[in-house]
Scaffold this motif. Structure first.
Motif, mmCIF file in Angstrom:
data_model
loop_
_atom_site.group_PDB
_atom_site.id
_atom_site.type_symbol
_atom_site.label_atom_id
_atom_site.label_comp_id
_atom_site.label_asym_id
_atom_site.label_seq_id
_atom_site.Cartn_x
_atom_site.Cartn_y
_atom_site.Cartn_z
ATOM 1 N N UNK A 21 0.834 -1.199 0.000
ATOM 2 C CA UNK A 21 0.000 0.000 0.000
ATOM 3 C C UNK A 21 0.871 1.251 0.000
ATOM 4 N N UNK A 22 0.425 2.334 -0.666
ATOM 5 C CA UNK A 22 1.147 3.600 -0.551
ATOM 6 C C UNK A 22 0.951 4.194 0.845
ATOM 7 N N UNK A 23 1.848 5.080 1.230
ATOM 8 C CA UNK A 23 1.664 5.815 2.485
ATOM 9 C C UNK A 23 0.542 6.839 2.372
ATOM 10 N N UNK A 24 0.159 7.162 1.144
ATOM 11 C CA UNK A 24 -0.921 8.112 0.925
ATOM 12 C C UNK A 24 -0.998 8.501 -0.534
ATOM 13 N N UNK A 25 -2.011 9.295 -0.862
ATOM 14 C CA UNK A 25 -2.182 9.841 -2.211
ATOM 15 C C UNK A 25 -2.329 11.363 -2.077
ATOM 16 N N UNK A 26 -1.537 12.075 -2.848
ATOM 17 C CA UNK A 26 -1.551 13.534 -2.812
ATOM 18 C C UNK A 26 -1.821 14.072 -4.220
ATOM 19 N N UNK A 27 -2.331 15.301 -4.283
ATOM 20 C CA UNK A 27 -2.503 15.922 -5.589
ATOM 21 C C UNK A 27 -2.078 17.387 -5.534
ATOM 22 N N UNK A 28 -1.664 17.883 -6.683
ATOM 23 C CA UNK A 28 -1.355 19.304 -6.839
ATOM 24 C C UNK A 28 -1.847 19.725 -8.228
ATOM 25 N N UNK A 29 -2.427 20.914 -8.329
ATOM 26 C CA UNK A 29 -3.024 21.343 -9.592
ATOM 27 C C UNK A 29 -2.038 21.987 -10.548
#
Length: 386
Positions: A21-29
């Motif tokens: 599993x990833x440690x999390x999912x992030x996004x940037x525009x």
């Protein structure tokens, strides 16, 4: 594989690729610059906004210093690298950007271990919407959190700029990452590039019966090429001859005197930056007092300045701007670093199809590649999704 906006799906793809599993999912525009082009590295003013197209990364820290990188768009396939001995220019294609961020964080003294990362982006590449900075900002937001570095947004801006300037080799300013990291829904980001002071300026085109169309000309550009660098060098020369720290310190009222000491080309480059700074300030004032419908002429003047004084437009961009206005846009300009990419057209909602159709016909008639045309709205900055 194709881009998806579903964080759960991205996490599942990460598990399938990396076996955990990833440690999390992030996004940037990505971003659109409403006005203020090539003013950022002259310590001036810009007015971009984060858009509703984003780069998303699923990321997991490793116990070693190795990095594994994969994009849902394939291309290079799985790329492997080591952070030990990482040097500027390492990487290929999009992998320059996460590797550059890791390198720059380490240069800053942050203990960045290896990591696995899966990228999924729907920011059009090469369109002048800052797809590269969206990747960098998503990755640095993840690493800043997972390493416990606790860097403020202003610091993250400077670290990503260093990654761009030194590691990638693109002499960009701080506008793109500032918009991506500090944007807010329904607002443009009024940024003073000298001290990073930010004010959020309401920009609700829809409430004014308008839509902001992006016209991606499909003419690709690269900030690492000579055109951008030569413009920056001209600006630095102009500031040196005029005896100022940066062109930010030259006012419109000083241009007549500048004409007596600058060569013709340098004068035109300086004139663009000086008048563009003034247009940004006027735009901010008008948005606050009269709203989006009042800024059309400033968008038009900005494009003319970039076309004639800074010479960073191209036939496709000029055709997009001119045709948009002929079919009902109240103002239009190229956006981004230039030499290709996109134009924006501020258009009454009821005329947007007319503008779209007119531009597509004009491009076909000129023998140009059919453009992509889509609407954008101001969106939130970088954040964690899951």
């Amino acid at each position: 594989m194709t881009a998806t906006n579903d964080a759960t799906t991205i996490a599942q793809r990460f598990r399938e690729t990396f076996g955990a599993d990833p440690d999390g999912v992030w996004q940037a525009p990505g971003r659109v610059n409403l006005i203020g082009e090539h003013t950022d590295y002259n310590e001036g003013f810009v007015l971009p906004f984060a858009i509703d197209k984003t780069a998303k990364v699923a990321l997991r820290l490793r116990a070693d210093s190795n990095v594994r990188l994969l994009s849902t768009f394939g291309g290079h396939g799985l790329v492997e690298a080591s952070l030990d001995g990482l040097e500027p220019g390492t990487g290929q294609g999009w992998t320059h950007y996460p590797l550059g961020v890791a390198w720059a964080l380490r240069e800053r003294g942050v203990d960045v271990p290896g990591f696995d990362v899966l990228l999924d982006s729907d920011v059009p590449s090469g369109a002048g919407l800052s797809s590269s900075h969206a990747i960098e900002c998503a990755v640095i937001t993840a690493l800043n959190e997972l390493t416990g570095a606790g860097l403020a947004a202003e610091d993250l801006v400077l670290v990503t700029q260093r990654a761009e300037n030194i590691f990638v080799g693109a002499p960009t300013g701080i506008m793109d990452q500032s918009a991506s990291l500090r944007g807010a829904k329904g607002h443009a980001v009024f940024l003073d590039c000298r001290d990073q002071h930010v004010e959020l300026v309401p920009f609700d085109a829809e409430a004014s019966g308008l839509v902001l169309l992006v016209i991606d000309t499909k003419v690709s550009h690269s900030h690492a090429d000579g055109g951008y660098a030569s413009r920056r060098a001209s600006c630095e020369l102009g500031a040196q001859v005029l005896g100022v720290r940066a062109l930010r310190d030259v006012g419109v009222e000083d241009l007549e005197e500048a004409a007596g000491v600058l060569d013709e080309t340098t004068l035109r480059r300086v004139r663009h930056v000086v008048t563009e700074n003034d247009r940004v300030l006027q735009t901010v004032e008008l948005l606050g007092s009269q709203g989006p419908a009042s800024i059309g002429q400033l968008l038009d003047a900005s494009h003319a300045s970039m076309r004639d004084d800074f010479e960073i437009s191209c036939p496709e961009l000029d055709l997009a701007v001119d045709t948009s206005k002929e079919h009902g846009a109240i103002g239009a300009r190229m956006t981004g670093g230039g030499f290709g990419g996109s134009a924006i057209a501020l258009t009454p909602v009821g005329l947007q199809q007319q503008v779209r159709d007119g531009v597509v016909r004009a491009f076909a008639g000129a023998g140009f590649t059919e453009p992509d045309i889509f609407a954008v709205t101001p969106a939130a900055g970088a954040l964690r999704l899951a």
